[in-house]
Design a protein around this motif. Structure first.
Motif, PDB file in Angstrom:
ATOM      1  N   MET A   1       0.705  -1.108   0.039  1.00  0.00           N
ATOM      2  CA  MET A   1       0.133  -0.088  -0.131  1.00  0.00           C
ATOM      3  C   MET A   1       0.789   1.337  -0.101  1.00  0.00           C
ATOM      4  O   MET A   1       0.432   2.342   0.612  1.00  0.00           O
ATOM      5  N   GLY A   2       1.998   1.014  -0.846  1.00  0.00           N
ATOM      6  CA  GLY A   2       3.029   2.483  -0.673  1.00  0.00           C
ATOM      7  C   GLY A   2       4.263   2.167  -0.233  1.00  0.00           C
ATOM      8  O   GLY A   2       4.407   1.562   0.813  1.00  0.00           O
ATOM      9  N   VAL A   3       5.265   3.078  -0.736  1.00  0.00           N
ATOM     10  CA  VAL A   3       6.445   3.084  -0.204  1.00  0.00           C
ATOM     11  C   VAL A   3       6.763   4.319   0.516  1.00  0.00           C
ATOM     12  O   VAL A   3       6.532   5.247   0.371  1.00  0.00           O
ATOM     13  N   GLY A   4       7.439   4.009   1.705  1.00  0.00           N
ATOM     14  CA  GLY A   4       7.681   5.205   2.725  1.00  0.00           C
ATOM     15  C   GLY A   4       6.578   5.978   3.138  1.00  0.00           C
ATOM     16  O   GLY A   4       5.755   5.307   3.524  1.00  0.00           O
ATOM     17  N   GLN A   5       6.702   7.296   2.825  1.00  0.00           N
ATOM     18  CA  GLN A   5       5.600   8.164   3.249  1.00  0.00           C
ATOM     19  C   GLN A   5       4.532   8.054   2.268  1.00  0.00           C
ATOM     20  O   GLN A   5       3.530   8.475   2.802  1.00  0.00           O
ATOM     21  N   ASN A   6       4.493   7.417   1.271  1.00  0.00           N
ATOM     22  CA  ASN A   6       3.518   7.240   0.279  1.00  0.00           C
ATOM     23  C   ASN A   6       2.488   6.149   0.806  1.00  0.00           C
ATOM     24  O   ASN A   6       1.352   5.927   0.310  1.00  0.00           O
ATOM     25  N   GLN A   7       3.005   5.163   1.793  1.00  0.00           N
ATOM     26  CA  GLN A   7       2.098   4.116   2.248  1.00  0.00           C
ATOM     27  C   GLN A   7       0.869   4.716   3.002  1.00  0.00           C
ATOM     28  O   GLN A   7       0.837   5.679   3.870  1.00  0.00           O
ATOM     29  N   VAL A   8      -0.224   4.186   2.635  1.00  0.00           N
ATOM     30  CA  VAL A   8      -1.537   4.426   3.017  1.00  0.00           C
ATOM     31  C   VAL A   8      -1.961   3.407   4.165  1.00  0.00           C
ATOM     32  O   VAL A   8      -1.690   2.375   3.978  1.00  0.00           O
ATOM     33  N   ARG A   9      -2.800   3.746   5.084  1.00  0.00           N
ATOM     34  CA  ARG A   9      -3.524   2.804   5.959  1.00  0.00           C
ATOM     35  C   ARG A   9      -4.819   2.428   5.631  1.00  0.00           C
ATOM     36  O   ARG A   9      -5.720   2.421   6.427  1.00  0.00           O
ATOM     37  N   PHE A  10      -4.986   1.863   4.468  1.00  0.00           N
ATOM     38  CA  PHE A  10      -6.395   1.347   3.952  1.00  0.00           C
ATOM     39  C   PHE A  10      -6.262   0.419   3.055  1.00  0.00           C
ATOM     40  O   PHE A  10      -4.999   0.409   2.295  1.00  0.00           O
ATOM     41  N   LEU A  11      -7.013  -0.283   2.659  1.00  0.00           N
ATOM     42  CA  LEU A  11      -6.930  -1.532   1.401  1.00  0.00           C
ATOM     43  C   LEU A  11      -8.101  -1.035   0.529  1.00  0.00           C
ATOM     44  O   LEU A  11      -7.774  -1.395  -0.654  1.00  0.00           O
ATOM     45  N   GLY A  12      -8.907  -0.358   0.759  1.00  0.00           N
ATOM     46  CA  GLY A  12     -10.097  -0.104  -0.215  1.00  0.00           C
ATOM     47  C   GLY A  12     -10.829   1.073   0.378  1.00  0.00           C
ATOM     48  O   GLY A  12     -10.569   1.613   1.398  1.00  0.00           O
TER      49      GLY A  12
END
Length: 408
Positions: free
Chosen positions: A328-339
């Motif tokens: 769900m993203g690399v580094g600070q791009n990572q988000v805390r949801f799946l959908g």
């Protein structure tokens, strides 16, 4: 003589009003009704996109109060009370005249009102107290009626056709992200896309979609999504960059929404500039994991399932498979949801995320987007829009799960 393009049937509006009132009784039992300022929710409640307010009392007929667009509302809306107003000071009198007084506790969509306007509205209402009713509206819109589902299904069909059939035949390696964006725009419009890619969260913007070649899929992003994006300019980080070319041996990630009759679907398609046997092993492995996650999630999205449980299960699964850093993203791009839920806007309730424990309901429409960022390579994965049904969710945006290969 002008005629309305489309009219939401009266019984459809009443079905929506009934759901709002049920949720209002559950979540804000002291409220006498809903006062809505959002043009989008106003359209959903009345069938007309006007500059104005909607008063939906707990009992009685809704009132559409219009500052601009009354003639259009008279053509489009089946609401009985459609009246002009000039100032917030007028609206209580209008409601009283219609036999549905606006007093006591009033639920307001505070999340869409600028602070100054909210204070002005509250100070104009005598003998009334405003409380936030945004969650009532989000929950009401999250479960689609058969009328709405028919539109989203048609939208999804055109969406799948665009990304898996027409666009692959129109693009090739050596094109810039911007060139691919322009071609995709033409393809989508030709298939009926209406243009808007509406976002619900305050201040969030997107134009058309995200097109990212190679490692631009991990480019630092301010957008609340896993796919990185360089975009056209810092002032408009949308679509694709004229300076970034899709080279042979690179992946290309296209996360683009489709809008038909106001309703939207969301889909991500990954392409590869080369033949299937040239896809790097780590890219193929990560993509196949994302497909497994999507399929498991779709099977698990049944009435009663908890969004938090779905998200946390896949998060742990990604850790076990060694994908934790890019999931769900690399580094600070990572988000805390799946959908995320989707309908008149891309980002509707419910998100598949931690702390979201209201059970799924049949008729919800949810975009599921498991993705994995691979440093120096880009982002792989998949996204489709699903309709929640009793025996599991069904994709509205096709069944293609492959990385589509395109050669020169």
């Amino acid at each position: 003589m002008f005629e309305a393009i489309d009219i939401i049937p009266r019984e459809e509006l009443e079905r929506r009003w009934s759901r709002c009132r049920t949720l209002l009784s559950e979540l804000l039992p002291d409220a006498s009704g809903l006062l809505v300022s959002s043009r989008l929710t106003g359209y959903w409640l009345t069938g007309s996109w006007v500059n104005g307010l909607v008063w939906l009392p707990k009992n009685g007929e809704a009132v559409l109060m219009v500052r601009r667009g009354l003639e259009r509302a008279e053509m489009e809306s089946t609401v009985t009370h459609k009246l002009p107003y000039r100032s917030y000071r007028d609206i209580q009198g209008i409601a009283a005249t219609c036999g549905v007084p606006m007093t006591g506790v009033i639920g307001v969509d505070m999340g869409v009102l600028p602070w100054a306007m909210g204070e002005r509205l509250a100070s104009s209402l005598e003998g009334a107290r405003c409380v936030a009713a945004d969650h009532v509206i989000s929950l009401a819109r999250s479960v689609k009626t058969p009328w709405e589902l028919e539109r989203q299904r048609r939208c999804g069909q055109q969406h799948a056709l665009a990304l898996t059939d027409v666009l692959p035949r129109a693009i090739r390696p050596g094109m810039s992200e911007q060139e691919i964006s322009r071609i995709a725009w033409d393809v989508f419009l030709e298939l009926g896309h209406m243009g808007p890619t509406r976002m619900g969260n305050f201040g969030e913007e997107m134009f058309f979609g995200h097109i990212a070649a190679g490692d631009n899929g991990n480019y630092p992003s301010t957008f609340n999504g896993p796919l990185g994006l360089k975009g056209g300019h810092p002032s408009a980080p949308f679509m694709g960059s004229a300076d970034s070319v899709w080279e042979k041996g690179q992946i290309l990630s296209c996360d683009i929404g489709f809008c038909l009759a106001g309703y939207q679907t969301d889909r991500t398609q990954v392409y590869f500039a080369g033949t299937p046997d040239e896809i790097p092993a780590d890219v193929q492995k990560a993509h196949e994991f994302c497909v497994k996650v999507q399929n498991w999630t779709a099977e698990s999205m049944r009435p009663g399932a908890l969004p938090e449980d779905l998200y946390l299960h896949t998060l742990e699964w990604a850790k076990q498979e060694g994908f934790a850093d890019g999931y769900m993203g690399v580094g600070q791009n990572q988000v805390r949801f799946l959908g995320h839920g989707i309908g008149l806007v891309i980002d509707e309730f419910p998100p598949l995320a931690k702390k979201v424990r209201r059970p799924l309901e049949e008729g919800m429409v949810i975009a599921v987007e498991p993705k994995i960022g691979i440093p120096s390579i880009g982002m792989v994965g998949i996204e489709n829009t699903f309709e929640v049904k009793a025996d599991g969710a069904v994709s509205l945006t096709g069944d293609c799960t492959d990385i589509l290969c395109i050669t020169e």
